[in-house]
Motif scaffolding. Structure first.
Motif, PDB file in Angstrom:
ATOM      1  N   VAL B 127       0.828  -1.204   0.000  1.00 55.03           N
ATOM      2  CA  VAL B 127       0.000   0.000   0.000  1.00 55.03           C
ATOM      3  C   VAL B 127       0.867   1.260   0.000  1.00 55.03           C
ATOM      4  CG1 VAL B 127      -1.670   1.343   1.352  1.00 55.03           C
ATOM      5  CG2 VAL B 127      -1.988  -1.118   1.057  1.00 55.03           C
ATOM      6  N   PHE B 128       1.898   1.265   0.818  1.00 58.16           N
ATOM      7  CA  PHE B 128       2.779   2.440   0.848  1.00 58.16           C
ATOM      8  C   PHE B 128       3.448   2.665  -0.516  1.00 58.16           C
ATOM      9  CE2 PHE B 128       3.233   4.456   5.048  1.00 58.16           C
ATOM     10  CZ  PHE B 128       2.326   3.686   5.757  1.00 58.16           C
ATOM     11  N   GLU B 129       3.795   1.595  -1.200  1.00 59.27           N
ATOM     12  CA  GLU B 129       4.340   1.730  -2.564  1.00 59.27           C
ATOM     13  C   GLU B 129       3.312   2.355  -3.495  1.00 59.27           C
ATOM     14  OE1 GLU B 129       6.568  -2.390  -2.977  1.00 59.27           O
ATOM     15  OE2 GLU B 129       6.790  -1.131  -4.769  1.00 59.27           O
ATOM     16  N   GLU B 130       2.078   1.824  -3.443  1.00 55.15           N
ATOM     17  CA  GLU B 130       1.031   2.338  -4.338  1.00 55.15           C
ATOM     18  C   GLU B 130       0.749   3.816  -4.071  1.00 55.15           C
ATOM     19  OE1 GLU B 130      -1.320  -1.966  -4.549  1.00 55.15           O
ATOM     20  OE2 GLU B 130      -2.293  -0.218  -3.674  1.00 55.15           O
ATOM     21  N   LEU B 131       0.877   4.214  -2.807  1.00 53.28           N
ATOM     22  CA  LEU B 131       0.624   5.616  -2.449  1.00 53.28           C
ATOM     23  C   LEU B 131       1.846   6.489  -2.705  1.00 53.28           C
ATOM     24  CD1 LEU B 131      -1.256   5.067   0.959  1.00 53.28           C
ATOM     25  CD2 LEU B 131      -2.276   5.668  -1.258  1.00 53.28           C
ATOM     26  N   GLY B 132       2.935   5.898  -3.213  1.00 57.90           N
ATOM     27  CA  GLY B 132       4.149   6.666  -3.477  1.00 57.90           C
ATOM     28  C   GLY B 132       4.893   7.069  -2.217  1.00 57.90           C
TER      29      GLY B 132
END
Lengths: 141, 141, 141, 141, 141, 141
Positions: B127-132
């Protein structure tokens, strides 16, 4: 595939009978799995075929449609995605309907929680897509 | 999307209220899921929206941040990866922080085992990756 | 009780600190458990005290009430009755309320199924009975 | 028992209908449980009665006997002993037979392991004893 | 990677010793995981390395091969696919054999159900493929 | 007990062999369970004896002590208390030691969480008490 043959002659009828029920239930998707596991070691498939499909599932008292419902219910409750797909096919192949699958999913929410319902629904939907019975919406739109 | 509308008029306020809380909590990722499941059968989403988001989660006594913490804790304990990602988003959307998520993950190791912590961490990280908000290291180097 | 003492002197501060937090959290019921397990083998209690209560639960980032909520949520989801009772006490001892416990139980129904809620409720009720805060109805009448 | 009454008048039909189905399914043993939980907090029973028995289980598509089979299968797979006993009664009360229960237990061994079968069998046997339908052997002899 | 270093000097021997055992057990695949989690937050890897590999797994009483068997058995029972792959590697790296893994899988069917065996087998097979020790059949043919 | 006899003559060697291994493993406690389940329905015990003890557990590749370790590990991970007690006896009957059991319990904390370790410990302790090998402390004192 000779090395997949059972070595115990007194059990080979059970193997053949189990293989036939398994193929009727799981179809080609089950064959793909069987070949993979049997290539790794033949005994990995001997027991599912002889004991589960050749013995347990052929006992009288419950019909195949009900038995697939039980297997699918277990898979949804325990979160086993591979089994959810297999027994969705099995349930349909023994006369189950989409309406009944939707009811099973909704009841699963009550007895194992909504996450179990949603994971189950994705497994069921995946099978319907593969069978050409469901076309997913353009969910990005 | 008309077929997703609830048919029982006395419940439609709850549906609308639940949909609003659900969108605030899960965002676009929740909408993608909703459209997929509702396209397969509208009732699959009716209960999560009306009953869970429209009723249970709106009860007084616990705030939304605490409720998302509970949902995420359940998901980590039960190993439901899809829910881990959803409620990581939900927890952040209701004011949770990365520091708190790390503490939840570490405490999960004590109460559900390190495999639960590690599976949970991969879901949170995704999720943190997807949120940048996280850039994975060059782990092959 | 000398054989329960940690043998590694560099860890004994952590043991003492963990024991203090554990006693504040679990009270006499926790002491009964500790003596039983430590009598069987002292190391069985060394890690819960040093690692869980002396280290993990004392990390900053989440307060003790929230941490007990997490532990109790895990216990309800995973169906661990002994832990449900322990962390119901722990949650109350760190400022939690009956109203919050009822909300946690109801939310558990949505995320782990109604059987998880009901088993959880019986564990919570048992603690309230022991504390003299609940008198069961004459359910046979 | 006035405080157990639902406060929302538009839902009271569902409560009454759910209560009727629940009593037919779980009988007096279900009433004992209901009174205990409702005495602790009335909302703990409101959702099982309104949502599960008053709504989910009354949907068309699956009959009550099949629905009890699903609930019992979930309970065996997830190891929820209280539910195993409840839904053994429910299954019998909706026309299920001992022979079918034995088949469900044996199939459970294949899909959730023999420990699940054995724990399930003890729950089923306990109900048969309570109903006077089974007299345990003198197992000490 | 300086931020992965333990900050408490009295624990750093345990970290180094744990890291060495972990690398011997999980190899490069474990390093990939370690770098990912430590990049998100260093403490996520501190406890698996210090507490699990640096302390628990180095206790006398059970050898490393047996300990990996225990970890793998837990992973199969609980359906943790990532751990199944890790501890298949760990078991092989500490002297385990394919024959023993096949026996573990077959026994898992009896104690956790055939779905656990099949999910476990896919995890084990994936590792054997990555190690070049198994070439899957042309399952489409 | 005539109705417990297997009806299929070609399987009776396996039944007898399985019964012998089962008695050596589980002892009188296993006999009590066998008589209870077989009195309810003979087939409930036929498969554990013929398939599990008569076939799976007698395969070469793993010795009985290791196999009991696997069964016990599964039981601790999945929280099956009845099986924890059975396979604690089985592990001891095939040469396992208290020291090894303590190590298994401690490792279980790392891989399935401390609640699994504590529930496991209570099961193991109960067996040691029954065997006269452990006298619980005066925990009320």
């Amino acid at each position: 595939l000779a090395n997949e043959e059972p070595t115990n002659p007194i059990e080979s009828d059970r193997y053949r009978s189990g293989h036939a029920l398994r193929f009727k239930t799981l179809g080609d998707a089950g064959e793909v799995r069987r070949r993979m596991l049997a290539a790794f070691h033949p005994d990995l498939m001997r027991y599912p075929i002889e004991f589960v499909f050749g013995e347990i599932l052929q006992r009288p008292g419950l019909d195949q449609k009900t038995r697939e419902l039980i297997s699918l219910t277990m898979a949804i409750g325990l979160g086993r995605q591979r089994e959810i797909r297999s027994h969705t096919r099995g349930y349909l192949n023994h006369g189950g309907t989409k309406e009944e699958l939707v009811e099973l999913l909704i009841q699963s929410a009550a007895y194992a929680g909504f996450p179990a319902m949603i994971d189950g629904a994705y497994g069921v939907i995946e099978v319907f897509e593969e069978l050409g019975l469901f076309h997913p919406p353009d969910v990005e739109g």
